[in-house]
Design a protein around this motif. Structure first.
Motif, PDB file in Angstrom:
ATOM      1  N   VAL A 189       0.785  -1.320  -0.161  1.00  0.00           N
ATOM      2  CA  VAL A 189      -0.145  -0.071  -0.062  1.00  0.00           C
ATOM      3  C   VAL A 189       0.866   1.294   0.147  1.00  0.00           C
ATOM      4  O   VAL A 189       1.697   1.425   0.756  1.00  0.00           O
ATOM      5  N   LEU A 190       0.739   2.319  -0.893  1.00  0.00           N
ATOM      6  CA  LEU A 190       1.263   3.447  -0.770  1.00  0.00           C
ATOM      7  C   LEU A 190       0.462   4.561  -0.267  1.00  0.00           C
ATOM      8  O   LEU A 190      -0.789   4.509  -0.912  1.00  0.00           O
ATOM      9  N   GLU A 191       0.697   4.943   1.044  1.00  0.00           N
ATOM     10  CA  GLU A 191       0.037   6.023   1.777  1.00  0.00           C
ATOM     11  C   GLU A 191       0.685   7.343   1.362  1.00  0.00           C
ATOM     12  O   GLU A 191       1.659   7.645   1.351  1.00  0.00           O
ATOM     13  N   ILE A 192      -0.017   8.137   0.612  1.00  0.00           N
ATOM     14  CA  ILE A 192       0.121   9.473  -0.065  1.00  0.00           C
ATOM     15  C   ILE A 192      -0.782  10.789   0.702  1.00  0.00           C
ATOM     16  O   ILE A 192      -1.975  10.761   0.614  1.00  0.00           O
ATOM     17  N   ASP A 193       0.050  11.810   1.146  1.00  0.00           N
ATOM     18  CA  ASP A 193      -0.794  12.824   1.821  1.00  0.00           C
ATOM     19  C   ASP A 193      -0.778  13.919   0.724  1.00  0.00           C
ATOM     20  O   ASP A 193       0.062  14.705   0.413  1.00  0.00           O
ATOM     21  N   LEU A 194      -2.024  14.004   0.328  1.00  0.00           N
ATOM     22  CA  LEU A 194      -2.389  14.967  -0.592  1.00  0.00           C
ATOM     23  C   LEU A 194      -1.670  16.502  -0.387  1.00  0.00           C
ATOM     24  O   LEU A 194      -1.431  17.223  -1.503  1.00  0.00           O
ATOM     25  N   GLU A 195      -1.736  17.077   0.629  1.00  0.00           N
ATOM     26  CA  GLU A 195      -1.346  18.141   1.082  1.00  0.00           C
ATOM     27  C   GLU A 195       0.100  18.384   1.051  1.00  0.00           C
ATOM     28  O   GLU A 195       0.766  19.361   1.077  1.00  0.00           O
TER      29      GLU A 195
ATOM     30  N   VAL B   8      -3.702   2.157  -2.917  1.00  0.00           N
ATOM     31  CA  VAL B   8      -3.023   3.470  -2.589  1.00  0.00           C
ATOM     32  C   VAL B   8      -4.081   4.100  -1.633  1.00  0.00           C
ATOM     33  O   VAL B   8      -5.357   3.939  -1.873  1.00  0.00           O
ATOM     34  N   ARG B   9      -3.513   4.793  -0.508  1.00  0.00           N
ATOM     35  CA  ARG B   9      -4.214   5.408   0.498  1.00  0.00           C
ATOM     36  C   ARG B   9      -3.979   6.706   0.361  1.00  0.00           C
ATOM     37  O   ARG B   9      -2.733   7.279   0.761  1.00  0.00           O
ATOM     38  N   LEU B  10      -4.946   7.623   0.026  1.00  0.00           N
ATOM     39  CA  LEU B  10      -4.645   9.031   0.107  1.00  0.00           C
ATOM     40  C   LEU B  10      -5.374   9.732   1.453  1.00  0.00           C
ATOM     41  O   LEU B  10      -6.348   9.273   1.733  1.00  0.00           O
ATOM     42  N   LEU B  11      -4.721  10.544   1.783  1.00  0.00           N
ATOM     43  CA  LEU B  11      -4.846  11.381   3.102  1.00  0.00           C
ATOM     44  C   LEU B  11      -4.993  12.820   2.572  1.00  0.00           C
ATOM     45  O   LEU B  11      -4.362  13.478   1.941  1.00  0.00           O
ATOM     46  N   ARG B  12      -6.084  13.592   3.632  1.00  0.00           N
ATOM     47  CA  ARG B  12      -5.960  14.946   3.540  1.00  0.00           C
ATOM     48  C   ARG B  12      -6.241  15.139   4.901  1.00  0.00           C
ATOM     49  O   ARG B  12      -7.185  14.617   5.669  1.00  0.00           O
ATOM     50  N   GLY B  13      -5.561  16.205   5.610  1.00  0.00           N
ATOM     51  CA  GLY B  13      -5.620  16.514   6.984  1.00  0.00           C
ATOM     52  C   GLY B  13      -5.512  15.219   7.925  1.00  0.00           C
ATOM     53  O   GLY B  13      -6.172  15.109   8.878  1.00  0.00           O
ATOM     54  N   GLY B  14      -4.774  14.301   7.443  1.00  0.00           N
ATOM     55  CA  GLY B  14      -4.297  13.013   8.376  1.00  0.00           C
ATOM     56  C   GLY B  14      -5.710  11.966   8.177  1.00  0.00           C
ATOM     57  O   GLY B  14      -5.387  10.931   8.805  1.00  0.00           O
TER      58      GLY B  14
END
Lengths: 328, 328
Positions: free
Chosen positions: A239-245, A309-315
């Motif tokens: 899994v690729l965890e990516i922080d959009l911010e 893929v796991r996208l994050l926004r504000g954690g």
């Protein structure tokens, strides 16, 4: 215009610059002395009307030439190898004349010169539409000296070179979806965005430097970081965890995104065609790299979802409309 | 049909058969261990509606696949090297569905299997017309182990493999320019002629055998022996004298030529797309060869005409209408 004449026009525009080219255009095939123990080869097609807009004065033959080589070379950058040779097959529509062919070859040659690529052969044929297929070959010293999609490991950090969203914002301007004045985009930024879309620059030096620094996992960003990260996740089973911010956005992307009614981070993640490199590297390697923005991390896949893929926004995890986060 | 789905369809049809292929379709580029010290590479485009007739039930997707690989591999045969890898770029028109793509890949794979070619990579894109560009790579042991266009020497004999005129006669039947029954062509011959046009077979084994036997000059016959001999003459700076009456004609060519109102020898010399090999060799080498028909000899160029082709009939020079006998 006959095919023989087209081929002569095409060949006249080439400037081989490679002593390893023993037989160039003019025989049945090109003969090249390898510059490494492994051949790394990719082929890429550019269609006018699909990959570049038809009937736009900015999509000149020179742009077609540059872009068709640039997108092909990006695949070598993504493997971490320098450019070697290119083989260019040009299908020329009825409304192109000799000058258009020469201009396309000149545009392609300009990028070839800048990247150390030798155009070693090709084909020119008449056809109903403008189609350019470029096959590029680079040479690697060994199997270890490569960036691969299937080398991401849990614990790696995820990074990108350069800035994102610029090509997508440039395309929006080209298509007229955004009026520059109304969107309050700095005119110079707007020109840079459009240029980025029209003439993408393959990150060849970045790719070879990353391999030299010990990075082994990478892909080029043609579909956008969100979609291309899925390819890495699928190939590596992670899994690729990516922080959009944390995505680095090119100057001018934000006002264009707002004018489109799109979140700037989402545009940067999904617009595609930036041709930057996405890599993963263990923290020990990542710490020594420069010119990379760290945007996330690699995790073990979780049941039942599996790799993706796991996208994050504000954690917090977010799901983008219409985006397939899971690997096939 | 989306491009991602097309690429999956395409890749699913491939059967790599080469232990030298370290990374195949699925990463940014293919990685291959060279099978020789020199890379021999050619690229060739097939356009439906230009190289094969549009809307003819015989020009099936499988034929498109076979023909696009076959004409590309013919350039490796013409260099005297065995087939190695192929990279296939398919631009798919709106009226093709997944089954058409699969059928094209299957047709291409059939010929790949028969010739020992590994399809190592490719690209699939949607477009306005069917365009296939195939880049083929073979590997040579040394610069001496090649057939080249620029190696004809005065005193050499000129020879061809196989038989000529078959593809041109087949095309005449496909286009309906000749009615088989009225032309008194044996129906089985007619089928063979049509098949020869639709599914040309590259003379790979012949090419490598000729190099092994000491031949160093050759070209494949795509434009017809008269025109292709000019390329050899130009590259070598010589005159190729060819006796039209000695051209080996495929069974069925004569009645088709007569029905077209063409001299059979002229059809054999000019129709093209037979993909046989034309070679030149000194008599000492020529004497030991089998499977080659000797059709002429190489002479020093004469002032003021210079390098070119001299065609003979009944021992006297003849000029074919609209044919450029002189090298550029």
């Amino acid at each position: 215009v006959g095919e023989r004449a087209l081929i002569r026009t095409f060949t006249a525009g080439l400037r081989p610059r490679d002593a390893r080219l023993l037989i160039g255009p003019g025989d049945d095939a090109a003969v090249v002395r390898p510059a490494g123990s492994l051949a790394v080869t990719s082929t890429d097609t550019t269609v006018l009307g699909v990959h570049l807009p038809l009937d736009d004065p900015r999509a000149t033959p020179a742009v077609v030439g540059h872009r068709s080589l640039g997108t092909a070379l990006s695949d070598l950058a993504a493997m971490g190898v320098p450019a070697g040779e290119a083989y260019v097959a040009l299908t020329v529509p009825p409304d192109w004349d000799d000058d258009d062919v020469l201009a396309a070859v000149a545009g392609l040659e300009d990028l070839a010169r800048a990247t150390g690529t030798t155009v070693a052969g090709g084909d020119v044929t008449a056809g109903p539409a403008l189609v350019v297929t470029v096959t590029v070959v680079g040479w690697a010293a060994s199997e270890d000296a490569l960036l691969r999609r299937d080398r991401a490991l849990a614990g790696d950090l995820v990074g990108v070179t350069g800035t994102l969203g610029g090509s997508g914002a440039g395309l929006a301007i080209v298509l007229g979806d955004v009026a520059v004045a109304e969107a309050a985009v700095d005119p110079q930024d707007a020109d840079t965005l459009v240029e980025r879309y029209l003439r993408p620059l393959p990150r060849l030096e970045e790719g070879t430097a990353l391999v030299a620094a010990g990075v082994r996992c990478g892909i080029d960003l043609s579909d956008g970081v969100a979609a291309d990260a899925v390819h890495v996740a699928a190939a590596s089973g992670v899994v690729l965890e990516i922080d959009l911010e944390r995505l680095p956005r090119q100057a001018g992307v934000d006002p264009v995104a707002l004018a489109l009614g799109t979140d700037p981070a989402e545009l940067a993640a999904t617009a595609g065609e930036d041709y930057e490199l996405l890599i993963t590297a263990p923290p020990s390697v990542a710490g020594a790299l420069t010119g990379v923005t760290w945007i996330g991390r690699v995790l073990e896949p979780e049941a039942p979802a599996g790799p993706g893929v796991r996208l994050l926004r504000g954690g917090a995890p977010v799901v983008l409309d219409g985006f397939e986060h899971r690997a096939d």
